[in-house]
Design a protein around this motif. Sequence first.
Motif, PDB file in Angstrom:
ATOM      1  N   ALA A   8       0.830  -1.205   0.000  1.00 49.18           N
ATOM      2  CA  ALA A   8       0.000   0.000   0.000  1.00 49.18           C
ATOM      3  C   ALA A   8       0.860   1.248   0.000  1.00 49.18           C
ATOM      4  N   CYS A   9       1.959   1.205   0.737  1.00 45.58           N
ATOM      5  CA  CYS A   9       2.870   2.351   0.782  1.00 45.58           C
ATOM      6  C   CYS A   9       3.509   2.575  -0.591  1.00 45.58           C
ATOM      7  N   LYS A  10       3.911   1.475  -1.243  1.00 47.35           N
ATOM      8  CA  LYS A  10       4.533   1.589  -2.565  1.00 47.35           C
ATOM      9  C   LYS A  10       3.549   2.138  -3.583  1.00 47.35           C
ATOM     10  N   VAL A  11       2.311   1.650  -3.562  1.00 45.38           N
ATOM     11  CA  VAL A  11       1.283   2.133  -4.490  1.00 45.38           C
ATOM     12  C   VAL A  11       1.006   3.602  -4.227  1.00 45.38           C
ATOM     13  N   SER A  12       0.924   3.971  -2.954  1.00 47.99           N
ATOM     14  CA  SER A  12       0.674   5.360  -2.591  1.00 47.99           C
ATOM     15  C   SER A  12       1.807   6.257  -3.083  1.00 47.99           C
ATOM     16  N   THR A  13       3.036   5.816  -2.922  1.00 47.05           N
ATOM     17  CA  THR A  13       4.204   6.572  -3.380  1.00 47.05           C
ATOM     18  C   THR A  13       4.199   6.717  -4.896  1.00 47.05           C
ATOM     19  N   GLU A  14       3.851   5.647  -5.594  1.00 45.95           N
ATOM     20  CA  GLU A  14       3.808   5.699  -7.055  1.00 45.95           C
ATOM     21  C   GLU A  14       2.703   6.636  -7.538  1.00 45.95           C
ATOM     22  N   LYS A  15       1.553   6.619  -6.859  1.00 47.78           N
ATOM     23  CA  LYS A  15       0.463   7.527  -7.226  1.00 47.78           C
ATOM     24  C   LYS A  15       0.878   8.971  -6.994  1.00 47.78           C
ATOM     25  N   PHE A  16       1.561   9.214  -5.870  1.00 45.70           N
ATOM     26  CA  PHE A  16       2.019  10.569  -5.581  1.00 45.70           C
ATOM     27  C   PHE A  16       3.011  11.033  -6.638  1.00 45.70           C
ATOM     28  N   ALA A  17       3.956  10.158  -6.986  1.00 49.00           N
ATOM     29  CA  ALA A  17       4.956  10.520  -7.990  1.00 49.00           C
ATOM     30  C   ALA A  17       4.292  10.792  -9.344  1.00 49.00           C
ATOM     31  N   ALA A  18       3.329   9.972  -9.710  1.00 54.86           N
ATOM     32  CA  ALA A  18       2.635  10.165 -10.983  1.00 54.86           C
ATOM     33  C   ALA A  18       1.855  11.478 -10.985  1.00 54.86           C
ATOM     34  N   SER A  19       1.191  11.784  -9.878  1.00 56.07           N
ATOM     35  CA  SER A  19       0.433  13.039  -9.834  1.00 56.07           C
ATOM     36  C   SER A  19       1.374  14.234  -9.813  1.00 56.07           C
ATOM     37  N   PHE A  20       2.530  14.090  -9.159  1.00 53.00           N
ATOM     38  CA  PHE A  20       3.509  15.178  -9.125  1.00 53.00           C
ATOM     39  C   PHE A  20       4.065  15.438 -10.517  1.00 53.00           C
ATOM     40  N   VAL A  21       4.387  14.380 -11.254  1.00 52.86           N
ATOM     41  CA  VAL A  21       4.901  14.525 -12.619  1.00 52.86           C
ATOM     42  C   VAL A  21       3.819  15.131 -13.510  1.00 52.86           C
ATOM     43  N   GLY A  22       2.593  14.660 -13.347  1.00 57.15           N
ATOM     44  CA  GLY A  22       1.489  15.210 -14.137  1.00 57.15           C
ATOM     45  C   GLY A  22       1.285  16.689 -13.869  1.00 57.15           C
ATOM     46  N   ALA A  23       1.338  17.077 -12.600  1.00 58.14           N
ATOM     47  CA  ALA A  23       1.175  18.491 -12.246  1.00 58.14           C
ATOM     48  C   ALA A  23       2.338  19.314 -12.789  1.00 58.14           C
ATOM     49  N   SER A  24       3.543  18.776 -12.724  1.00 56.13           N
ATOM     50  CA  SER A  24       4.717  19.489 -13.244  1.00 56.13           C
ATOM     51  C   SER A  24       4.605  19.703 -14.748  1.00 56.13           C
ATOM     52  N   LEU A  25       4.173  18.690 -15.460  1.00 53.40           N
ATOM     53  CA  LEU A  25       3.995  18.822 -16.910  1.00 53.40           C
ATOM     54  C   LEU A  25       2.915  19.839 -17.238  1.00 53.40           C
ATOM     55  N   LEU A  30       1.555  25.279 -19.254  1.00 55.44           N
ATOM     56  CA  LEU A  30       0.970  26.606 -19.075  1.00 55.44           C
ATOM     57  C   LEU A  30       2.016  27.704 -19.217  1.00 55.44           C
ATOM     58  N   LEU A  31       3.202  27.486 -18.648  1.00 53.18           N
ATOM     59  CA  LEU A  31       4.263  28.488 -18.749  1.00 53.18           C
ATOM     60  C   LEU A  31       4.735  28.645 -20.191  1.00 53.18           C
ATOM     61  N   SER A  32       4.835  27.538 -20.911  1.00 59.33           N
ATOM     62  CA  SER A  32       5.238  27.610 -22.311  1.00 59.33           C
ATOM     63  C   SER A  32       4.204  28.360 -23.135  1.00 59.33           C
ATOM     64  N   LEU A  33       2.936  28.103 -22.872  1.00 53.84           N
ATOM     65  CA  LEU A  33       1.870  28.798 -23.583  1.00 53.84           C
ATOM     66  C   LEU A  33       1.889  30.289 -23.261  1.00 53.84           C
ATOM     67  N   ALA A  34       2.114  30.623 -22.002  1.00 57.01           N
ATOM     68  CA  ALA A  34       2.188  32.032 -21.613  1.00 57.01           C
ATOM     69  C   ALA A  34       3.369  32.721 -22.289  1.00 57.01           C
ATOM     70  N   ALA A  35       4.517  32.051 -22.331  1.00 54.59           N
ATOM     71  CA  ALA A  35       5.699  32.630 -22.982  1.00 54.59           C
ATOM     72  C   ALA A  35       5.432  32.840 -24.478  1.00 54.59           C
ATOM     73  N   PHE A  36       4.779  31.882 -25.113  1.00 49.47           N
ATOM     74  CA  PHE A  36       4.458  32.017 -26.533  1.00 49.47           C
ATOM     75  C   PHE A  36       3.524  33.202 -26.762  1.00 49.47           C
ATOM     76  N   ARG A  37       2.521  33.345 -25.888  1.00 45.21           N
ATOM     77  CA  ARG A  37       1.582  34.465 -26.040  1.00 45.21           C
ATOM     78  C   ARG A  37       2.275  35.803 -25.850  1.00 45.21           C
TER      79      ARG A  37
END
Length: 66
Positions: A8-25, A30-37
């Motif tokens: 459960a801890c490993k799954v929780s850690t993997e979910k956190f990492a996936a959500s963190f990577v998703g949020a970072s992307l 958004l920053l790239s789009l703002a810079a382009f605009r």
Amino acid sequence: MSSHSPLACKVSTEKFAASFVGASLYVMCLLSLAAFRILSLSSTFRSLGTTCLEVAFIGLNLLGVL
């Protein structure tokens, strides 16, 4: 202590990492789009400024000022 706890801890850690990577992307996108605009807007204003100067010089030339 349950036998499912490490899993459960490993799954929780993997979910956190996936959500963190998703949020970072998402933030990077958004920053790239703002810079382009910003660059696009800057280019538009530069083009508009150049056009206004050209019209002003043509008008002054037609009036015989230049």
